[in-house]
Design a protein around this motif. Structure first.
Motif, mmCIF file in Angstrom:
data_model
loop_
_atom_site.group_PDB
_atom_site.id
_atom_site.type_symbol
_atom_site.label_atom_id
_atom_site.label_comp_id
_atom_site.label_asym_id
_atom_site.label_seq_id
_atom_site.Cartn_x
_atom_site.Cartn_y
_atom_site.Cartn_z
ATOM 1 N N ASP A 75 0.833 -1.194 0.000
ATOM 2 C CA ASP A 75 0.000 0.000 0.000
ATOM 3 C C ASP A 75 0.874 1.253 0.000
ATOM 4 O OD1 ASP A 75 -1.780 2.113 0.528
ATOM 5 O OD2 ASP A 75 -3.121 0.783 1.646
ATOM 6 N N GLY A 76 1.217 1.716 -1.176
ATOM 7 C CA GLY A 76 2.099 2.862 -1.325
ATOM 8 C C GLY A 76 1.569 4.122 -0.677
ATOM 9 N N LYS A 77 0.270 4.334 -0.742
ATOM 10 C CA LYS A 77 -0.323 5.543 -0.172
ATOM 11 C C LYS A 77 -0.165 5.557 1.353
ATOM 12 C CE LYS A 77 -3.895 7.307 -2.258
ATOM 13 N NZ LYS A 77 -5.267 7.543 -2.755
ATOM 14 N N LYS A 78 -0.444 4.432 2.007
ATOM 15 C CA LYS A 78 -0.330 4.379 3.466
ATOM 16 C C LYS A 78 1.121 4.529 3.913
ATOM 17 C CE LYS A 78 -4.420 1.881 4.926
ATOM 18 N NZ LYS A 78 -4.921 0.686 5.610
ATOM 19 N N VAL A 79 2.032 3.881 3.210
ATOM 20 C CA VAL A 79 3.443 3.964 3.586
ATOM 21 C C VAL A 79 3.970 5.381 3.342
ATOM 22 C CG1 VAL A 79 5.756 3.023 3.200
ATOM 23 C CG2 VAL A 79 3.789 1.489 3.207
ATOM 24 N N LEU A 80 3.527 6.022 2.274
ATOM 25 C CA LEU A 80 3.908 7.406 2.005
ATOM 26 C C LEU A 80 3.406 8.318 3.124
ATOM 27 C CD1 LEU A 80 5.250 9.316 -0.094
ATOM 28 C CD2 LEU A 80 2.972 9.637 -1.059
ATOM 29 N N ARG A 81 2.180 8.117 3.548
ATOM 30 C CA ARG A 81 1.627 8.914 4.648
ATOM 31 C C ARG A 81 2.405 8.681 5.941
ATOM 32 N NH1 ARG A 81 -4.530 8.061 2.803
ATOM 33 N NH2 ARG A 81 -4.695 9.931 1.515
ATOM 34 N N THR A 82 2.811 7.438 6.180
ATOM 35 C CA THR A 82 3.619 7.120 7.354
ATOM 36 C C THR A 82 4.926 7.896 7.317
ATOM 37 O OG1 THR A 82 2.671 4.902 7.581
ATOM 38 C CG2 THR A 82 4.836 5.261 8.589
ATOM 39 N N ALA A 83 5.565 7.933 6.160
ATOM 40 C CA ALA A 83 6.833 8.659 6.010
ATOM 41 C C ALA A 83 6.648 10.138 6.337
ATOM 42 C CB ALA A 83 7.378 8.487 4.595
ATOM 43 N N TYR A 84 5.597 10.734 5.812
ATOM 44 C CA TYR A 84 5.364 12.160 6.052
ATOM 45 C C TYR A 84 4.977 12.437 7.501
ATOM 46 C CZ TYR A 84 6.401 13.950 1.492
ATOM 47 O OH TYR A 84 7.095 14.346 0.371
ATOM 48 N N LYS A 85 4.257 11.521 8.135
ATOM 49 C CA LYS A 85 3.919 11.692 9.554
ATOM 50 C C LYS A 85 5.197 11.655 10.405
ATOM 51 C CE LYS A 85 -0.754 9.806 9.415
ATOM 52 N NZ LYS A 85 -1.592 8.644 9.752
ATOM 53 N N LEU A 86 6.117 10.762 10.068
ATOM 54 C CA LEU A 86 7.373 10.673 10.810
ATOM 55 C C LEU A 86 8.178 11.964 10.667
ATOM 56 C CD1 LEU A 86 8.573 7.058 9.979
ATOM 57 C CD2 LEU A 86 8.115 7.969 12.253
ATOM 58 N N MET A 87 8.248 12.481 9.447
ATOM 59 C CA MET A 87 8.987 13.720 9.220
ATOM 60 C C MET A 87 8.344 14.892 9.958
ATOM 61 S SD MET A 87 10.292 13.476 5.266
ATOM 62 C CE MET A 87 8.791 12.800 4.522
ATOM 63 N N LYS A 88 7.020 14.942 9.944
ATOM 64 C CA LYS A 88 6.304 16.027 10.620
ATOM 65 C C LYS A 88 6.526 15.952 12.136
ATOM 66 C CE LYS A 88 1.718 18.106 11.044
ATOM 67 N NZ LYS A 88 0.311 18.025 10.656
ATOM 68 N N ALA A 89 6.470 14.735 12.686
ATOM 69 C CA ALA A 89 6.679 14.556 14.127
ATOM 70 C C ALA A 89 8.108 14.940 14.520
ATOM 71 C CB ALA A 89 6.388 13.110 14.532
ATOM 72 N N ALA A 90 9.073 14.577 13.691
ATOM 73 C CA ALA A 90 10.471 14.914 13.972
ATOM 74 C C ALA A 90 10.679 16.417 13.930
ATOM 75 C CB ALA A 90 11.390 14.209 12.972
ATOM 76 N N LYS A 91 10.033 17.073 12.971
ATOM 77 C CA LYS A 91 10.162 18.526 12.842
ATOM 78 C C LYS A 91 9.531 19.218 14.058
ATOM 79 C CE LYS A 91 9.311 22.288 9.628
ATOM 80 N NZ LYS A 91 8.718 22.698 8.347
ATOM 81 N N ALA A 92 8.416 18.691 14.533
ATOM 82 C CA ALA A 92 7.738 19.276 15.682
ATOM 83 C C ALA A 92 8.584 19.150 16.953
ATOM 84 C CB ALA A 92 6.372 18.621 15.885
#
Length: 105
Positions: free
Chosen positions: A86-103
């Protein structure tokens, strides 16, 4: 542009997931580069990588990856998402991780 690295044993089993994530990125209008590498190759060069996602088959290496690259958010791909490619879910996971790290920064 964000650079997403998928890590697996030989760097081949994730090739379908890479393609599915690239298709999802186009569909969602997200500017990113997705690449798959073996764990050995990933250890040699992590320059420019924004997030690391490990295939479930190398999930046991997460602690080592976090120690090797403490400033790069990393996680193990959900087994269900990986199994269904599921490319869409894994892509969303990647962006959530980056957003959390930035926060947290």
């Amino acid at each position: 542009m964000k650079n997403i690295l998928l890590v697996c044993n030989a760097g081949m089993s994730t090739s379908i997931l890479v393609r599915n994530m690239q298709n999802a990125a186009k569909e969602l209008g997200v500017d990113c580069h997705v690449e798959a590498k073996s764990l050995t190759a990933a250890k040699k060069d992590l320059s420019g990588v924004d997030v690391i996602l490990l295939g479930p088959q190398v999930g046991f290496e997460l602690k080592n990856v976090k120690e090797m690259a403490p400033s790069i958010p990393s996680a193990v791909i959900d087994m269900k998402d990986y199994g269904s490619m599921d490319g869409k879910k894994v892509l969303r996971t990647a962006y959530k991780l980056m957003k959390a790290a930035k926060a947290q920064a």
